[in-house]
Design a protein around this motif. Structure first.
Motif, mmCIF file in Angstrom:
data_model
loop_
_atom_site.group_PDB
_atom_site.id
_atom_site.type_symbol
_atom_site.label_atom_id
_atom_site.label_comp_id
_atom_site.label_asym_id
_atom_site.label_seq_id
_atom_site.Cartn_x
_atom_site.Cartn_y
_atom_site.Cartn_z
ATOM 1 N N VAL A 3 14.453 4.357 4.558
ATOM 2 C CA VAL A 3 16.214 4.204 4.186
ATOM 3 C C VAL A 3 14.549 4.688 2.804
ATOM 4 O O VAL A 3 13.776 4.769 2.187
ATOM 5 N N THR A 4 15.856 5.347 1.733
ATOM 6 C CA THR A 4 15.412 5.529 0.342
ATOM 7 C C THR A 4 15.305 3.934 -0.965
ATOM 8 O O THR A 4 15.850 2.887 0.061
ATOM 9 N N SER A 5 14.418 4.024 -1.564
ATOM 10 C CA SER A 5 13.855 2.901 -2.675
ATOM 11 C C SER A 5 15.557 2.903 -3.290
ATOM 12 O O SER A 5 15.397 0.899 -3.312
ATOM 13 N N THR A 6 16.676 2.717 -3.612
ATOM 14 C CA THR A 6 17.914 3.360 -4.070
ATOM 15 C C THR A 6 18.616 2.835 -3.045
ATOM 16 O O THR A 6 19.500 0.802 -3.162
ATOM 17 N N ASP A 7 18.720 2.871 -1.707
ATOM 18 C CA ASP A 7 19.239 2.024 -0.740
ATOM 19 C C ASP A 7 18.740 1.026 -0.455
ATOM 20 O O ASP A 7 19.638 -0.343 -0.030
ATOM 21 N N PHE A 8 17.925 0.598 -0.091
ATOM 22 C CA PHE A 8 16.895 -0.538 -0.280
ATOM 23 C C PHE A 8 17.434 -1.816 -1.268
ATOM 24 O O PHE A 8 17.587 -2.710 -0.482
ATOM 25 N N LYS A 9 17.370 -0.875 -2.471
ATOM 26 C CA LYS A 9 17.287 -2.202 -3.606
ATOM 27 C C LYS A 9 18.309 -2.408 -3.582
ATOM 28 O O LYS A 9 19.228 -3.637 -3.956
ATOM 29 N N MET A 10 20.023 -2.060 -2.713
ATOM 30 C CA MET A 10 21.342 -1.804 -2.799
ATOM 31 C C MET A 10 21.598 -2.970 -1.864
ATOM 32 O O MET A 10 22.388 -4.005 -2.085
ATOM 33 N N ASN A 11 20.725 -2.879 -0.590
ATOM 34 C CA ASN A 11 21.130 -3.864 0.203
ATOM 35 C C ASN A 11 20.043 -4.778 1.404
ATOM 36 O O ASN A 11 19.603 -4.264 2.237
ATOM 37 N N LEU A 12 18.903 -4.335 -0.083
ATOM 38 C CA LEU A 12 18.071 -5.702 0.239
ATOM 39 C C LEU A 12 17.873 -7.116 1.181
ATOM 40 O O LEU A 12 16.910 -7.015 2.055
ATOM 41 N N GLY A 13 18.898 -7.466 1.795
ATOM 42 C CA GLY A 13 19.425 -8.959 2.224
ATOM 43 C C GLY A 13 19.382 -8.398 3.918
ATOM 44 O O GLY A 13 18.590 -8.527 4.566
ATOM 45 N N ARG A 14 20.620 -7.049 4.038
ATOM 46 C CA ARG A 14 20.737 -7.204 5.049
ATOM 47 C C ARG A 14 18.657 -5.652 5.816
ATOM 48 O O ARG A 14 18.725 -6.149 7.104
ATOM 49 N N TYR A 15 17.994 -5.216 4.942
ATOM 50 C CA TYR A 15 17.409 -4.726 5.649
ATOM 51 C C TYR A 15 15.807 -5.856 6.133
ATOM 52 O O TYR A 15 14.838 -5.286 6.651
ATOM 53 N N LEU A 16 15.898 -7.385 4.710
ATOM 54 C CA LEU A 16 15.454 -7.867 5.706
ATOM 55 C C LEU A 16 15.121 -9.083 6.606
ATOM 56 O O LEU A 16 14.596 -9.224 6.935
ATOM 57 N N ASP A 17 16.530 -8.430 6.846
ATOM 58 C CA ASP A 17 16.930 -8.629 8.569
ATOM 59 C C ASP A 17 16.539 -7.396 9.593
ATOM 60 O O ASP A 17 16.207 -8.388 10.358
ATOM 61 N N LEU A 18 16.563 -6.753 9.422
ATOM 62 C CA LEU A 18 16.702 -5.709 9.947
ATOM 63 C C LEU A 18 14.651 -5.688 10.299
ATOM 64 O O LEU A 18 14.452 -5.715 11.492
ATOM 65 N N ALA A 19 13.942 -6.245 9.550
ATOM 66 C CA ALA A 19 12.827 -5.802 9.774
ATOM 67 C C ALA A 19 11.946 -6.863 10.591
ATOM 68 O O ALA A 19 11.166 -6.558 10.809
ATOM 69 N N ALA A 20 12.737 -7.851 10.612
ATOM 70 C CA ALA A 20 12.625 -9.227 11.786
ATOM 71 C C ALA A 20 12.060 -8.073 12.415
ATOM 72 O O ALA A 20 12.030 -9.188 13.674
ATOM 73 N N HIS A 21 13.149 -7.068 13.220
ATOM 74 C CA HIS A 21 12.933 -6.472 14.762
ATOM 75 C C HIS A 21 12.604 -5.206 14.435
ATOM 76 O O HIS A 21 12.298 -4.343 15.873
ATOM 77 N N GLU A 22 12.821 -4.494 13.891
ATOM 78 C CA GLU A 22 11.440 -3.151 13.471
ATOM 79 C C GLU A 22 11.334 -2.807 11.927
ATOM 80 O O GLU A 22 11.660 -3.694 11.078
ATOM 81 N N GLU A 23 10.211 -2.116 11.867
ATOM 82 C CA GLU A 23 9.475 -1.403 10.826
ATOM 83 C C GLU A 23 10.286 -0.970 9.628
ATOM 84 O O GLU A 23 11.227 0.055 10.364
ATOM 85 N N ILE A 24 10.569 -0.646 8.530
ATOM 86 C CA ILE A 24 11.601 -0.531 7.433
ATOM 87 C C ILE A 24 10.202 0.436 6.839
ATOM 88 O O ILE A 24 9.438 -0.241 6.349
ATOM 89 N N VAL A 25 10.558 2.135 6.852
ATOM 90 C CA VAL A 25 9.577 2.368 5.801
ATOM 91 C C VAL A 25 10.642 3.237 4.228
ATOM 92 O O VAL A 25 11.599 4.113 4.383
ATOM 93 N N ILE A 26 10.067 2.515 3.271
ATOM 94 C CA ILE A 26 11.181 3.223 2.068
ATOM 95 C C ILE A 26 10.791 3.561 1.590
ATOM 96 O O ILE A 26 9.226 4.314 1.518
#
Length: 98
Positions: A3-26
């Motif tokens: 994900v891009t850093s902009t998308d990550f900042k805008m959707n932090l909560g969503r990516y925190l939930d996803l990180a429990a199941h898969e690796e997120i590369v920013i």
């Protein structure tokens, strides 16, 4: 998932939930800048990553060193071969610069 850093900042909560199941590369400007992974690591994967690094019980230090110096054909690499492997791709410093 990348994900891009902009998308990550805008959707932090969503990516925190996803990180429990898969690796997120920013990424930022197309370059990887960070990884977000679950706090609990798969211990089996960690153990597999150490295979060949940790010496088996009863192995001497010299036996382990010799095994690590063998090439793909099982032949011992000499000092010049090892030097070329470890310095491949490195830039040489101009003369006079330490």
């Amino acid at each position: 998932m990348m994900v891009t850093s902009t998308d990550f900042k805008m959707n932090l909560g969503r990516y925190l939930d996803l990180a429990a199941h898969e690796e997120i590369v920013i990424t930022k400007n197309g370059r990887r800048i960070a990884r977000l992974v679950a706090d609990k690591e798969d211990l089996t994967a960690v153990a597999r990553s150490l295979f060949g690094i940790i010496a088996p019980d009863g192995a001497s230090g010299e036996a382990v060193k010799e095994e690590r110096m063998r090439d793909a054909d099982g032949q011992l690499a000499d000092r010049q071969q090892l030097h070329s492997i470890f310095t491949a791709g490195r830039r040489r410093r101009p003369p006079g610069i330490e």
